[in-house]
Design an enzyme around this catalytic site. Structure first.
Site, PDB file in Angstrom:
ATOM      1  N   TYR A   1     -29.775 -20.613  -5.940  1.00 44.94           N
ATOM      2  CA  TYR A   1     -30.769 -19.408  -5.351  1.00 44.94           C
ATOM      3  C   TYR A   1     -31.421 -18.413  -5.562  1.00 44.94           C
ATOM      4  O   TYR A   1     -32.536 -18.620  -4.567  1.00 44.94           O
ATOM      5  CB  TYR A   1     -28.838 -19.087  -4.620  1.00 44.94           C
TER       6      TYR A   1
ATOM      7  N   LEU B   1     -33.370 -21.198  11.125  1.00 47.21           N
ATOM      8  CA  LEU B   1     -35.008 -20.549  10.639  1.00 47.21           C
ATOM      9  C   LEU B   1     -35.050 -22.031  10.182  1.00 47.21           C
ATOM     10  O   LEU B   1     -36.691 -21.745   9.942  1.00 47.21           O
ATOM     11  CB  LEU B   1     -34.493 -20.257   9.189  1.00 47.21           C
TER      12      LEU B   1
ATOM     13  N   ASN C   1     -33.161  -9.728  -7.431  1.00 52.60           N
ATOM     14  CA  ASN C   1     -32.800  -9.398  -8.441  1.00 52.60           C
ATOM     15  C   ASN C   1     -32.489 -10.827  -9.355  1.00 52.60           C
ATOM     16  O   ASN C   1     -32.896 -11.120 -10.170  1.00 52.60           O
ATOM     17  CB  ASN C   1     -31.404  -8.510  -9.047  1.00 52.60           C
TER      18      ASN C   1
HETATM   19  P1  NAI Z   1     -25.106 -11.922   4.284  1.00 52.89           P
HETATM   20  O1  NAI Z   1     -24.425 -13.973   3.838  1.00 52.89           O
HETATM   21  O2  NAI Z   1     -23.786 -10.837   4.698  1.00 52.89           O
HETATM   22  O3  NAI Z   1     -26.514 -12.183   5.530  1.00 52.89           O
HETATM   23  C1  NAI Z   1     -27.351 -13.165   5.580  1.00 52.89           C
HETATM   24  C2  NAI Z   1     -27.765 -14.216   6.882  1.00 52.89           C
HETATM   25  O4  NAI Z   1     -28.661 -15.076   7.518  1.00 52.89           O
HETATM   26  C3  NAI Z   1     -26.008 -14.789   7.839  1.00 52.89           C
HETATM   27  O5  NAI Z   1     -25.753 -13.565   9.043  1.00 52.89           O
HETATM   28  C4  NAI Z   1     -26.357 -16.130   8.324  1.00 52.89           C
HETATM   29  O6  NAI Z   1     -25.770 -16.054   9.439  1.00 52.89           O
HETATM   30  C5  NAI Z   1     -28.072 -15.487   8.364  1.00 52.89           C
HETATM   31  N1  NAI Z   1     -28.571 -17.652   8.331  1.00 52.89           N
HETATM   32  C6  NAI Z   1     -28.080 -17.942   7.231  1.00 52.89           C
HETATM   33  N2  NAI Z   1     -28.631 -18.880   6.761  1.00 52.89           N
HETATM   34  C7  NAI Z   1     -29.360 -19.132   8.455  1.00 52.89           C
HETATM   35  C8  NAI Z   1     -30.723 -19.959   8.851  1.00 52.89           C
HETATM   36  N3  NAI Z   1     -30.341 -21.137   8.613  1.00 52.89           N
HETATM   37  N4  NAI Z   1     -30.777 -19.519   9.791  1.00 52.89           N
HETATM   38  C9  NAI Z   1     -30.892 -18.734  10.112  1.00 52.89           C
HETATM   39  N5  NAI Z   1     -29.605 -17.414   9.969  1.00 52.89           N
HETATM   40  C10 NAI Z   1     -29.467 -17.395   8.742  1.00 52.89           C
HETATM   41  O7  NAI Z   1     -26.198 -12.094   3.303  1.00 52.89           O
HETATM   42  P2  NAI Z   1     -26.427  -9.588   3.084  1.00 52.89           P
HETATM   43  O8  NAI Z   1     -26.040  -9.531   1.827  1.00 52.89           O
HETATM   44  O9  NAI Z   1     -26.491  -9.242   4.599  1.00 52.89           O
HETATM   45  O10 NAI Z   1     -28.329  -9.970   2.492  1.00 52.89           O
HETATM   46  C11 NAI Z   1     -29.178  -9.913   3.559  1.00 52.89           C
HETATM   47  C12 NAI Z   1     -30.589 -10.727   2.655  1.00 52.89           C
HETATM   48  O11 NAI Z   1     -30.688  -9.888   1.319  1.00 52.89           O
HETATM   49  C13 NAI Z   1     -30.121 -12.180   1.675  1.00 52.89           C
HETATM   50  O12 NAI Z   1     -31.438 -12.676   2.051  1.00 52.89           O
HETATM   51  C14 NAI Z   1     -29.708 -12.240  -0.035  1.00 52.89           C
HETATM   52  O13 NAI Z   1     -30.452 -13.372   0.017  1.00 52.89           O
HETATM   53  C15 NAI Z   1     -30.502 -11.094   0.401  1.00 52.89           C
HETATM   54  N6  NAI Z   1     -29.718  -9.852  -0.691  1.00 52.89           N
HETATM   55  C16 NAI Z   1     -28.882  -8.958  -0.346  1.00 52.89           C
HETATM   56  C17 NAI Z   1     -28.242  -8.069  -1.536  1.00 52.89           C
HETATM   57  C18 NAI Z   1     -27.107  -8.102  -1.376  1.00 52.89           C
HETATM   58  O14 NAI Z   1     -26.291  -7.177  -2.531  1.00 52.89           O
HETATM   59  N7  NAI Z   1     -26.705  -8.024  -0.392  1.00 52.89           N
HETATM   60  C19 NAI Z   1     -28.525  -9.150  -3.138  1.00 52.89           C
HETATM   61  C20 NAI Z   1     -30.148  -9.004  -3.325  1.00 52.89           C
HETATM   62  C21 NAI Z   1     -30.611 -10.186  -2.094  1.00 52.89           C
HETATM   63  C1  15L Z   2     -27.429 -10.592  -4.589  1.00 52.91           C
HETATM   64  O1  15L Z   2     -28.102 -11.514  -4.651  1.00 52.91           O
HETATM   65  C2  15L Z   2     -26.032 -11.391  -3.353  1.00 52.91           C
HETATM   66  O2  15L Z   2     -27.133 -11.585  -2.482  1.00 52.91           O
HETATM   67  C3  15L Z   2     -25.195 -10.191  -3.148  1.00 52.91           C
HETATM   68  O3  15L Z   2     -24.080 -11.336  -2.462  1.00 52.91           O
HETATM   69  C4  15L Z   2     -24.867  -9.826  -4.873  1.00 52.91           C
HETATM   70  O4  15L Z   2     -24.436 -11.023  -5.470  1.00 52.91           O
HETATM   71  C5  15L Z   2     -25.989  -9.868  -6.123  1.00 52.91           C
HETATM   72  O5  15L Z   2     -27.491 -10.566  -5.418  1.00 52.91           O
HETATM   73  C6  15L Z   2     -25.321  -9.210  -7.136  1.00 52.91           C
HETATM   74  O6  15L Z   2     -26.393  -9.272  -8.146  1.00 52.91           O
HETATM   75  O7  15L Z   2     -24.870  -7.964  -6.807  1.00 52.91           O
END
Ligand code: NAI
Ligand code: 15L
Length: 268
Positions: free
Chosen positions: A139, A55, A115
């Site tokens: 973050y 990105l 959140n």
């Molecule tokens: P994750 O960490 O499993 O996936 C994030 C992906 O982004 C990874 O595959 C990583 O390789 C890719 N990435 C990181 N830096 C990059 C870069 N510079 N260029 C291209 N790709 C890059 O996270 P997850 O859990 O799948 O979350 C997805 C999105 O949702 C994130 O933006 C996260 O902040 C957001 N989110 C997720 C939550 C959850 O409960 N899973 C809660 C709140 C937000």
């Molecule tokens: C987030 O933003 C993170 O991406 C996820 O891994 C969890 O930690 C989530 O918040 C949370 O607040 O539980």
């Protein structure tokens, strides 16, 4: 209900936890799903395209945006981290994404906010999206930047964005806090579908949660999105209580909505 209103959708962060959970589900929303991550995650299958890109690389992001009708932007650093990786992925990366969307004429984005934009509100408060951001770390601050950036691109260029402040999207709630913050994968897909299909999205901030009995977030300002959650953390409540200790009310992680994020990372 017709949910396929876009020809080609770009999914960033496709190799991550939520990217994997959404890969099959999002095929109902488009004819072609373009998957992107900086990690190689294998070849495309039917009705898929793969674009490996960082990105932070503006040219690569511009090129992966060609022919795209809508974006689900999940890519980036997803937990509290040192500033430089957050700067590259979440700040420069978000800017590159919106510039590429502007140049390629993409008009609708679903942005995975968090959140942790409002993690320093108390667990005893119920907040709306109109209240000021209170990030609980670098973050959360980077996600607040993404929300403001997307508002600028709406006001100036008419690119509609849903900033989905995702709570905790995992197969099951892992602790007592997640009884309030949990978002099932199916509800996440329902929420994204609503954001993609509502006639007028504009610039909207919506909390990403299932229909949990305990909640800290009021989504009444986002009714125009038409999101109706169908799952609830309540079915996990007894099991979560049985396997976790009673809350320590003197612990900041229990007092604040952001949980342990309020006391992790470079601020320790
Ligand atoms: P994750 O960490 O499993 O996936 C994030 C992906 O982004 C990874 O595959 C990583 O390789 C890719 N990435 C990181 N830096 C990059 C870069 N510079 N260029 C291209 N790709 C890059 O996270 P997850 O859990 O799948 O979350 C997805 C999105 O949702 C994130 O933006 C996260 O902040 C957001 N989110 C997720 C939550 C959850 O409960 N899973 C809660 C709140 C937000
Ligand atoms: C987030 O933003 C993170 O991406 C996820 O891994 C969890 O930690 C989530 O918040 C949370 O607040 O539980």
């Amino acid at each position: 209900m017709t949910i396929n209103v876009h020809n080609r959708i770009l999914l960033t962060g496709a190799a991550g936890g939520l990217g994997k959970a959404l890969r099959e589900r999002l095929k109902a929303n488009c004819n072609v799903l373009r998957l992107s991550d900086r990690l190689d995650f294998g070849p495309a299958v039917e009705r898929e395209e793969v674009a490996v890109a960082d990105l932070a690389d503006a040219d690569a992001v511009l090129s992966m945006m060609q022919g795209v009708d809508a974006i689900i932007h999940l890519g980036g650093v997803s937990v509290e981290s040192p500033f430089n990786p957050i700067l590259q992925a979440n700040i420069i990366g978000a800017y590159n994404l919106y510039e590429a969307a502007r140049k390629q004429g993409v008009k609708r984005v679903v942005f995975a906010s968090s959140n942790h934009v409002t993690g320093f509100y108390k667990q005893s408060e119920t907040i709306t999206a109109d209240q000021p951001a209170r990030p609980d770390g670098l973050y959360g601050l980077s996600k607040a930047f993404g929300e403001d950036l997307s508002r600028l691109y709406f006001d100036r260029y008419g690119i509609e964005t849903a900033c989905v402040r995702i709570g905790s999207s995992f197969p099951e709630p892992r602790d007592r806090r997640m009884l309030a913050t949990w978002l099932s994968f199916d509800d996440l897909h329902r929420l994204i579908t609503a954001c993609l299909t509502t006639p007028v999205l504009a610039h909207t901030i919506i909390f990403g949660m299932s229909n949990n009995a305990v909640t800290w977030w009021d989504n009444s300002r986002a009714r125009h999105v038409g999101y109706v959650p169908q799952d609830s953390s309540d079915v996990f409540r007894a099991a979560v209580y049985a396997k976790t200790p009673p809350p320590d009310l003197s612990d900041a992680a229990t007092q604040y909505q952001g949980g342990a994020f309020v006391r992790t990372g470079p601020f320790e």
